[in-house]
Design a protein around this motif. Sequence first.
Motif, PDB file in Angstrom:
ATOM      1  N   LEU A 124       1.042  -0.838  -0.127  1.00  0.00           N
ATOM      2  CA  LEU A 124       0.167  -0.057  -0.361  1.00  0.00           C
ATOM      3  C   LEU A 124       0.775   1.369   0.292  1.00  0.00           C
ATOM      4  CD1 LEU A 124      -2.512   1.596   0.198  1.00  0.00           C
ATOM      5  CD2 LEU A 124      -3.228   0.961   2.892  1.00  0.00           C
ATOM      6  N   THR A 125       0.974   2.276  -0.985  1.00  0.00           N
ATOM      7  CA  THR A 125       1.791   3.373  -0.883  1.00  0.00           C
ATOM      8  C   THR A 125       0.901   4.850  -0.779  1.00  0.00           C
ATOM      9  OG1 THR A 125       0.914   3.496  -3.151  1.00  0.00           O
ATOM     10  CG2 THR A 125       3.142   2.146  -2.680  1.00  0.00           C
ATOM     11  N   ASP A 126      -1.182   4.230  -1.205  1.00  0.00           N
ATOM     12  CA  ASP A 126      -1.825   5.670  -0.634  1.00  0.00           C
ATOM     13  C   ASP A 126      -3.309   5.134   0.076  1.00  0.00           C
ATOM     14  OD1 ASP A 126      -3.643   7.347  -1.053  1.00  0.00           O
ATOM     15  OD2 ASP A 126      -4.001   7.551  -2.658  1.00  0.00           O
ATOM     16  N   PRO A 127      -2.727   4.645   1.193  1.00  0.00           N
ATOM     17  CA  PRO A 127      -4.226   4.891   2.302  1.00  0.00           C
ATOM     18  C   PRO A 127      -5.628   4.973   1.785  1.00  0.00           C
ATOM     19  CG  PRO A 127      -2.475   6.075   3.944  1.00  0.00           C
ATOM     20  CD  PRO A 127      -2.323   6.267   1.332  1.00  0.00           C
ATOM     21  N   ARG A 128      -5.571   5.979   1.392  1.00  0.00           N
ATOM     22  CA  ARG A 128      -6.515   6.187   0.433  1.00  0.00           C
ATOM     23  C   ARG A 128      -7.140   4.944  -0.773  1.00  0.00           C
ATOM     24  NH1 ARG A 128      -8.244   9.944  -2.622  1.00  0.00           N
ATOM     25  NH2 ARG A 128      -9.631  11.202  -1.757  1.00  0.00           N
ATOM     26  N   MET A 129      -6.701   4.573  -1.759  1.00  0.00           N
ATOM     27  CA  MET A 129      -6.782   3.478  -1.690  1.00  0.00           C
ATOM     28  C   MET A 129      -7.116   1.883  -1.263  1.00  0.00           C
ATOM     29  SD  MET A 129      -7.198   5.140  -4.850  1.00  0.00           S
ATOM     30  CE  MET A 129      -7.839   6.363  -4.338  1.00  0.00           C
ATOM     31  N   VAL A 130      -6.640   1.551  -0.051  1.00  0.00           N
ATOM     32  CA  VAL A 130      -7.161   0.536   0.181  1.00  0.00           C
ATOM     33  C   VAL A 130      -8.472   0.006   0.125  1.00  0.00           C
ATOM     34  CG1 VAL A 130      -8.131   1.755   2.755  1.00  0.00           C
ATOM     35  CG2 VAL A 130      -6.450  -0.141   2.438  1.00  0.00           C
ATOM     36  N   ASN A 131      -8.039  -1.828  -0.356  1.00  0.00           N
ATOM     37  CA  ASN A 131      -9.290  -2.844  -0.287  1.00  0.00           C
ATOM     38  C   ASN A 131      -9.355  -2.817   1.072  1.00  0.00           C
ATOM     39  OD1 ASN A 131      -8.939  -2.098  -2.799  1.00  0.00           O
ATOM     40  ND2 ASN A 131      -6.505  -2.478  -3.227  1.00  0.00           N
ATOM     41  N   LEU A 132     -10.140  -4.266   0.512  1.00  0.00           N
ATOM     42  CA  LEU A 132     -10.697  -4.514   1.964  1.00  0.00           C
ATOM     43  C   LEU A 132     -10.343  -5.629   2.137  1.00  0.00           C
ATOM     44  CD1 LEU A 132     -15.210  -5.405   1.569  1.00  0.00           C
ATOM     45  CD2 LEU A 132     -13.332  -2.794   2.911  1.00  0.00           C
ATOM     46  N   THR A 133     -10.117  -6.042   3.828  1.00  0.00           N
ATOM     47  CA  THR A 133      -9.471  -7.539   3.336  1.00  0.00           C
ATOM     48  C   THR A 133     -10.238  -8.819   3.786  1.00  0.00           C
ATOM     49  OG1 THR A 133      -9.794  -7.191   5.893  1.00  0.00           O
ATOM     50  CG2 THR A 133      -8.094  -6.312   5.321  1.00  0.00           C
ATOM     51  N   ASP A 134      -9.820 -10.287   3.536  1.00  0.00           N
ATOM     52  CA  ASP A 134     -11.171 -10.367   3.214  1.00  0.00           C
ATOM     53  C   ASP A 134     -11.732 -10.544   5.257  1.00  0.00           C
ATOM     54  OD1 ASP A 134      -9.407 -12.284   2.162  1.00  0.00           O
ATOM     55  OD2 ASP A 134      -8.229 -13.214   2.314  1.00  0.00           O
ATOM     56  N   GLU A 135     -11.721 -10.188   6.152  1.00  0.00           N
ATOM     57  CA  GLU A 135     -12.320  -9.262   7.321  1.00  0.00           C
ATOM     58  C   GLU A 135     -13.422  -9.001   7.057  1.00  0.00           C
ATOM     59  OE1 GLU A 135     -12.165  -8.130  11.845  1.00  0.00           O
ATOM     60  OE2 GLU A 135     -10.544  -8.721  11.243  1.00  0.00           O
ATOM     61  N   GLY A 136     -13.144  -7.997   6.068  1.00  0.00           N
ATOM     62  CA  GLY A 136     -13.724  -6.975   5.508  1.00  0.00           C
ATOM     63  C   GLY A 136     -14.901  -7.163   4.950  1.00  0.00           C
ATOM     64  N   ARG A 137     -15.279  -8.183   3.530  1.00  0.00           N
ATOM     65  CA  ARG A 137     -15.556  -8.845   2.863  1.00  0.00           C
ATOM     66  C   ARG A 137     -16.374  -9.499   3.678  1.00  0.00           C
ATOM     67  NH1 ARG A 137     -11.040  -8.491  -0.492  1.00  0.00           N
ATOM     68  NH2 ARG A 137     -10.054 -10.492   0.376  1.00  0.00           N
ATOM     69  N   GLU A 138     -15.964 -10.822   4.400  1.00  0.00           N
ATOM     70  CA  GLU A 138     -17.364 -10.889   5.120  1.00  0.00           C
ATOM     71  C   GLU A 138     -18.190 -10.222   5.713  1.00  0.00           C
ATOM     72  OE1 GLU A 138     -14.116 -13.461   7.706  1.00  0.00           O
ATOM     73  OE2 GLU A 138     -14.100 -14.863   6.346  1.00  0.00           O
ATOM     74  N   GLN A 139     -16.964  -9.067   6.537  1.00  0.00           N
ATOM     75  CA  GLN A 139     -18.626  -8.556   7.168  1.00  0.00           C
ATOM     76  C   GLN A 139     -19.243  -7.603   6.319  1.00  0.00           C
ATOM     77  OE1 GLN A 139     -15.433  -5.622   8.610  1.00  0.00           O
ATOM     78  NE2 GLN A 139     -15.101  -6.289  10.883  1.00  0.00           N
ATOM     79  N   ALA A 140     -18.914  -7.599   4.776  1.00  0.00           N
ATOM     80  CA  ALA A 140     -20.346  -6.643   4.248  1.00  0.00           C
ATOM     81  C   ALA A 140     -20.936  -7.997   3.849  1.00  0.00           C
ATOM     82  CB  ALA A 140     -18.998  -6.270   3.254  1.00  0.00           C
ATOM     83  N   ALA A 141     -20.648  -9.295   4.095  1.00  0.00           N
ATOM     84  CA  ALA A 141     -20.859 -10.263   3.290  1.00  0.00           C
ATOM     85  C   ALA A 141     -21.902 -10.063   4.653  1.00  0.00           C
ATOM     86  CB  ALA A 141     -20.437 -11.544   3.286  1.00  0.00           C
ATOM     87  N   ALA A 142     -21.972 -10.035   5.925  1.00  0.00           N
ATOM     88  CA  ALA A 142     -23.083 -10.640   7.327  1.00  0.00           C
ATOM     89  C   ALA A 142     -23.957  -9.511   6.716  1.00  0.00           C
ATOM     90  CB  ALA A 142     -22.218 -10.092   8.458  1.00  0.00           C
ATOM     91  N   ALA A 143     -23.763  -8.406   6.534  1.00  0.00           N
ATOM     92  CA  ALA A 143     -24.140  -7.425   5.872  1.00  0.00           C
ATOM     93  C   ALA A 143     -25.527  -7.500   4.576  1.00  0.00           C
ATOM     94  CB  ALA A 143     -23.722  -5.879   5.394  1.00  0.00           C
TER      95      ALA A 143
END
Length: 235
Positions: free
Chosen positions: A13-32
Amino acid sequence: MRHGHVDYFAPDLTDPRMVNLTDEGREQAAAARDALRHARFDLAVYSGLPRTRQTAEIVLAGNDAPPELIAHEGLEEIKSGWIRADSREELAARLAYSFDNADAPGARFLPDGETFENAQARVTAALEEIVLNREWRTALIVAHEGVNRIALGWACGGGLATIAAFEQDLACLNLIDVDVTPAESGQGLQIERMALKALNVTAYDFVKKGLSRSSLEHLFDVDFGGLRPRNSDIA
């Protein structure tokens, strides 16, 4: 919603604004997504940044006929100044009290960052544009912790003086019910009232059994023992 989990210390990661979801983040979104599978969204908006777009895409995948996803730059996270941190613990400590005293004159998210007053004007203008100028009954908005705190302060009428109290766990859901009526001028609509019907709901842990840490501690994978460090505690 707030976006799901990300890793600001990812090695590539070089630009914090461009950070992507982690596997955990994708699981959280899937629960939503699963929790909202019966919702029928007429409008879907994200902040224009990858982490909110990815969260929204996962959530909308549970809809039979999802609307087009629209970027709205007015919903980008509060712009911070640049700070140097050598560890997750140090960065979390520096951010721990970022929203306290947000209503003080000239208060900023971080040194050299956007003032809370300017951020509030930007975010509330974006929300009012979404509410008053677009046709929808149920809308999904995926944004950021600071943006959501401002939105909740706007909805409850307390403004910046209240935003430190609104914890926003990763991928949390908030439900704001907005009543609109014809404007007194006879042109367009006006917001008559707003009500908070749900706040900081985490579909992946409804009763917060595994969320005893603050969202900041969770995001940076640190544990301050239940207490956020004071500025005086930071070396």
